[in-house]
Design an enzyme around this catalytic site. Structure first.
Site, PDB file in Angstrom:
ATOM      1  N   THR A  34       2.353 -16.691  15.024  1.00 24.46           N
ATOM      2  CA  THR A  34       2.951 -15.480  15.598  1.00 24.46           C
ATOM      3  C   THR A  34       2.449 -14.225  14.900  1.00 24.46           C
ATOM      4  O   THR A  34       2.029 -13.267  15.538  1.00 24.46           O
ATOM      5  CB  THR A  34       4.491 -15.545  15.461  1.00 24.46           C
ATOM      6  OG1 THR A  34       4.919 -16.799  15.986  1.00 24.46           O
ATOM      7  CG2 THR A  34       5.153 -14.428  16.215  1.00 24.46           C
ATOM      8  N   VAL A  35       2.481 -14.242  13.577  1.00 24.28           N
ATOM      9  CA  VAL A  35       2.132 -13.033  12.832  1.00 24.28           C
ATOM     10  C   VAL A  35       0.632 -12.748  12.907  1.00 24.28           C
ATOM     11  O   VAL A  35       0.217 -11.623  13.204  1.00 24.28           O
ATOM     12  CB  VAL A  35       2.591 -13.138  11.365  1.00 24.28           C
ATOM     13  CG1 VAL A  35       2.104 -11.924  10.576  1.00 24.28           C
ATOM     14  CG2 VAL A  35       4.111 -13.246  11.297  1.00 24.28           C
ATOM     15  N   ALA A  54      -7.116   5.468   9.643  1.00 26.78           N
ATOM     16  CA  ALA A  54      -7.741   4.765   8.523  1.00 26.78           C
ATOM     17  C   ALA A  54      -9.033   5.451   8.069  1.00 26.78           C
ATOM     18  O   ALA A  54      -9.542   5.148   7.003  1.00 26.78           O
ATOM     19  CB  ALA A  54      -8.046   3.324   8.918  1.00 26.78           C
ATOM     20  N   ARG A  66      -6.388 -24.160  12.562  1.00 34.52           N
ATOM     21  CA  ARG A  66      -6.822 -25.524  12.791  1.00 34.52           C
ATOM     22  C   ARG A  66      -7.111 -25.795  14.265  1.00 34.52           C
ATOM     23  O   ARG A  66      -8.009 -26.507  14.617  1.00 34.52           O
ATOM     24  CB  ARG A  66      -5.804 -26.532  12.240  1.00 34.52           C
ATOM     25  CG  ARG A  66      -6.159 -26.954  10.796  1.00 34.52           C
ATOM     26  CD  ARG A  66      -5.022 -27.657  10.133  1.00 34.52           C
ATOM     27  NE  ARG A  66      -3.824 -26.801  10.123  1.00 34.52           N
ATOM     28  CZ  ARG A  66      -2.704 -27.126   9.527  1.00 34.52           C
ATOM     29  NH1 ARG A  66      -2.587 -28.273   8.900  1.00 34.52           N
ATOM     30  NH2 ARG A  66      -1.678 -26.309   9.536  1.00 34.52           N
ATOM     31  N   ILE A 158      10.011  -2.466   8.484  1.00 35.94           N
ATOM     32  CA  ILE A 158      10.543  -1.356   7.679  1.00 35.94           C
ATOM     33  C   ILE A 158       9.611  -1.139   6.480  1.00 35.94           C
ATOM     34  O   ILE A 158       9.354  -2.075   5.743  1.00 35.94           O
ATOM     35  CB  ILE A 158      11.948  -1.694   7.137  1.00 35.94           C
ATOM     36  CG1 ILE A 158      12.882  -2.110   8.269  1.00 35.94           C
ATOM     37  CG2 ILE A 158      12.516  -0.537   6.356  1.00 35.94           C
ATOM     38  CD1 ILE A 158      14.229  -2.642   7.758  1.00 35.94           C
ATOM     39  N   GLY A 209      16.154 -19.266  19.957  1.00 39.93           N
ATOM     40  CA  GLY A 209      14.956 -19.006  19.158  1.00 39.93           C
ATOM     41  C   GLY A 209      15.178 -18.028  18.020  1.00 39.93           C
ATOM     42  O   GLY A 209      14.236 -17.584  17.371  1.00 39.93           O
ATOM     43  N   GLU A 212      15.528 -21.258  13.259  1.00 36.25           N
ATOM     44  CA  GLU A 212      14.588 -22.384  13.263  1.00 36.25           C
ATOM     45  C   GLU A 212      15.331 -23.694  13.520  1.00 36.25           C
ATOM     46  O   GLU A 212      16.535 -23.799  13.280  1.00 36.25           O
ATOM     47  CB  GLU A 212      13.907 -22.492  11.887  1.00 36.25           C
ATOM     48  CG  GLU A 212      13.235 -21.240  11.403  1.00 36.25           C
ATOM     49  CD  GLU A 212      11.876 -21.022  12.051  1.00 36.25           C
ATOM     50  OE1 GLU A 212      11.297 -22.005  12.553  1.00 36.25           O
ATOM     51  OE2 GLU A 212      11.418 -19.875  12.073  1.00 36.25           O
ATOM     52  N   ASP A 223      15.288 -17.504   1.913  1.00 37.95           N
ATOM     53  CA  ASP A 223      14.388 -16.466   2.407  1.00 37.95           C
ATOM     54  C   ASP A 223      14.800 -15.089   1.862  1.00 37.95           C
ATOM     55  O   ASP A 223      13.971 -14.322   1.379  1.00 37.95           O
ATOM     56  CB  ASP A 223      14.418 -16.467   3.942  1.00 37.95           C
ATOM     57  CG  ASP A 223      13.612 -15.335   4.534  1.00 37.95           C
ATOM     58  OD1 ASP A 223      12.378 -15.376   4.433  1.00 37.95           O
ATOM     59  OD2 ASP A 223      14.223 -14.398   5.083  1.00 37.95           O
ATOM     60  N   LYS A 227      12.805 -12.355  -0.828  1.00 35.19           N
ATOM     61  CA  LYS A 227      12.617 -10.922  -0.586  1.00 35.19           C
ATOM     62  C   LYS A 227      13.300 -10.091  -1.670  1.00 35.19           C
ATOM     63  O   LYS A 227      12.768  -9.080  -2.126  1.00 35.19           O
ATOM     64  CB  LYS A 227      13.147 -10.561   0.793  1.00 35.19           C
ATOM     65  CG  LYS A 227      12.335 -11.219   1.926  1.00 35.19           C
ATOM     66  CD  LYS A 227      13.098 -11.177   3.233  1.00 35.19           C
ATOM     67  CE  LYS A 227      12.315 -11.801   4.383  1.00 35.19           C
ATOM     68  NZ  LYS A 227      13.173 -11.973   5.577  1.00 35.19           N
TER      69      LYS A 227
END
Lengths: 450, 450
Positions: A34-35, A54, A66, A158, A209, A212, A223, A227
């Site tokens: 996804t990312v 830039a 893969r 953010i 969704g 998970e 998680d 952070k």
């Protein structure tokens, strides 16, 4: 490319006409989930605007994944394809490695270490890697003089890393706190809005969704702890120390406690909090009662927020989407633009030998107020027993609430305390739990003034 | 300086032991008012931490102010003293000029131009200067290859410039909006909380020092317009265009409208809003009705907030103190740390020839919903007259509220509309105002979905 009236093409009022004389910055994306796919899409969709900001184009020239055949919604034809992500580090035509594989070990770690060793800057969204190996990686990056950037690792879109490390850099930070996991905030918000129990909402969230299939990483606070460890390192200028973070998740938060919190003027949020104390730094992730009127108490659903308190700036809060392809890609590409512009910052905001070694404080030393909810048999003397234990441990009550009457049956009683030491509260709690009239495991939730 | 246990001095857990082999960055502060003195104090109080984050010490070595004798709470002994601020530009021992004189003309402008011409980077808190002369100054800075930094010019301690120009740089921004003037937000908040009229609260605010003796600059929206013009330039990558900003202040907001807004589920806020439309960019500062539940509706008192909406990141909000010595100094010193680290960015986020020339749109073209409050004589046919005018101008109503009955006397009626074009609403309003049964100037407040 300019229209005759001097406006940009298609009248979109874009940043246009960059001076693309400069060679494009050649990016390899390792991991096309996804990312990674989001980053590729963003670099394609906003290419002109990104080149203007830039100072040069930023182009994906290689990828690693893969499965070559899966459709990711972005064109991969014409890109160099690596089966083995680590091999990217040796590609002399690559200027920057974007790591979106994930995980603190395995190919993600191997690639980042290899890229740094090869003198290639790295941009990653990998909070686990930073939280677990960030201290060593920062030293490696410093030794090789390369950048390791990770805006996407905390609070998604953010710009919290940038705000803390650059925007508030002049301040001595006293506290940084945040709603750092959107899944937990969504579950807690939905439990409150719909009066449902944790398990029901989790199941819904999995169907939608938002959670998970194996939700432990999110709902057990791991998680958020990753952070928080990163934010604490930045806020207090010291190497990341995940092991010191006290971690509790939201599995035990009940609909009843959420309802009682409302009555008392609080919202229950899973917060990560890092605080500078007299004798060191405390870092903890656990459900908190925060005043309903507090800004962070009103951050709902999948939104994240980070609050920082500095000696000159006062309190600053940032709020936005903490996850998802778009917000995360936004953060990754912001790092790429910084790199293209030559805007560099040491990993933890200062050179390794200028970092602090303030010790981490154990949770037993935490001082704060508590919400304690007991299910007790409705019998004479129960309250006297409970309050007697608290008195024995020098814990003073702020309020008490008894809900309903059902002689001989279990009823909830709620106590809130003034500030006391966690260790003492735990001792008292063990004794209270052992009282014959206390019929369930007590619920203990810390009250946080924010 | 390090304690034997490896901790920093006094156990404060500071960022310490920078490698101050590098020569200090020599700073001159021009203007020792609240902000200038605050910068000097911050650079002194947090010197070690700033040196660690900047990679080298940052030292004030010269100042400029007319009154040498006033006590500013910071030591000025040993510093070079300039009576004439502009002379600083010629001092070869100065690396950076901090301009905190203020005002778009006079010595502030002369100094900034002279410093740029002399190749010295400038850090300023001067929104008026940037808003009025920012386009020309950016060209001068680019031609000379020097930095002109102005984080402190917008929203005080909130790192809004950095967030927009760097943190969200990968996004096509569709809208940026903010509560950009703390005095106005304080007045509107207090009017609502205490049910008072504008004039009473303004007088209180002046007594308390929250409003200037001459408050026009704040309450007429000029200060917010300066800041919005700067934000719009950054968000849309085009030269600043203050002249295009539609400006209305808060003098005409009445206690009655604040009360009616509450009933309708809104809060009244003075917002600056810049929006990308099909045919260009609209920029406007005026009182708005925002939903009470919207994040920006809950930013109260002297706090400022900036909301940005990007195509990948979604909505991000930043909230904090928009004024005062501490927050403003925090922003100025953040710019100095960026300079010391070599983190440079073009004034408007991209090189001059890569900026957009999207046209500014006039307010007459604005499309939005409106709140219209009339004082009408309570007589048969009044509503028919008013709604007839709206129908003639093709403006469709969303709701109508009539408050109280007093036959033959003046009573308020409130209409809210669906989206319509401002020009058409103004024509309708002129006709409504001329109706014999409408006894006061109507109150028109735009409704903003945020």
């Amino acid at each position: 490319m300019s229209a005759p009236d001097g406006r940009s093409g298609a009248g979109r009022g874009e940043l246009t006409r960059p001076r693309p004389v400069a060679r494009p910055l050649a990016v390899a994306i390792a991991g096309l989930g996804t990312v990674g796919a989001g980053v590729a899409k963003l670099l394609r969709d906003n290419a002109e605007l990104i080149a203007a900001r830039a100072g040069r184009p930023i182009a994906v020239t290689a990828v690693s994944s893969r499965d070559r055949t899966r459709d990711r919604g972005v064109p991969v034809a014409g890109l160099r394809w690596y089966e083995d992500a680590v091999a990217i580090a040796a590609d002399p035509a690559i200027d920057v490695v974007v790591e979106t594989i994930g995980g603190s070990e395995g190919p993600a770690r191997a690639l980042v270490e290899a890229a740094i060793a090869a003198g290639k800057p790295v941009v990653t969204a990998n909070k686990a890697l930073l939280a677990v190996h960030g201290a060593a990686l920062a030293e490696q990056a410093e030794a090789r003089g390369v950048t390791l950037a990770f805006e996407a690792a905390v609070a998604g879109g953010i710009p919290a890393i940038k705000a803390l490390r650059e925007g508030l850099a002049a301040n001595r930070i006293s506290r940084v706190a945040g709603i750092l996991n959107g899944t937990c905030n969504y579950i807690l918000t939905t439990m409150r809005e719909r009066g449902l129990q944790f398990a029901e909402v989790l199941a819904d969230a999995q169907r939608l969704g938002y959670a998970e299939a194996d939700p432990a990483f999110d709902i057990d606070g791991v998680d958020a702890a990753h952070k928080l460890a990163i934010l604490a390192a930045l806020a207090f200028g010291r190497p990341v120390d995940l092991g010191a973070v006290h971690i509790e998740g939201i599995r035990e938060v009940s609909a009843l406690d959420i309802e009682l919190a409302e009555e008392l003027g609080y919202r229950i949020k899973l917060l990560g909090i890092a605080k500078r104390e007299e004798s060191g730094i405390s870092t903890r992730v656990h459900p908190c009662m925060v005043p309903k009127a507090a800004a962070i108490g009103r951050v709902e659903g999948v939104f994240n927020a980070v609050v920082a308190e500095g000696d000159f700036v006062g309190r600053v809060m940032l709020e936005g989407r903490g996850a998802g392809a778009g917000p995360t890609a936004s953060a990754v590409v912001a790092d790429l633009i910084d790199l293209a512009r030559g805007r560099l910052t040491p990993v933890w905001g200062a050179a390794t030998d200028a970092l602090s070694h303030a010790p981490s404080l154990p949770m037993e030393k935490h001082v704060g107020a508590y919400y304690l909810r007991l299910m007790v048999l409705d019998r004479p003397g129960v309250i006297a027993d409970v309050t007697g234990v608290l008195r024995d441990h020098a814990i003073s009550l702020e309020s008490m609430l008894q809900r309903g009457r059902a002689p001989g049956e279990a009823v909830p009683i709620v106590l809130t305390t003034h500030d006391c030491v966690e260790g003492r509260m735990r001792e008292a709690l063990a004794r209270i739990e052992a009282l014959p009239t206390v019929v369930e495991k007590p619920a203990l939730i810390r009250i946080e003034g924010l």
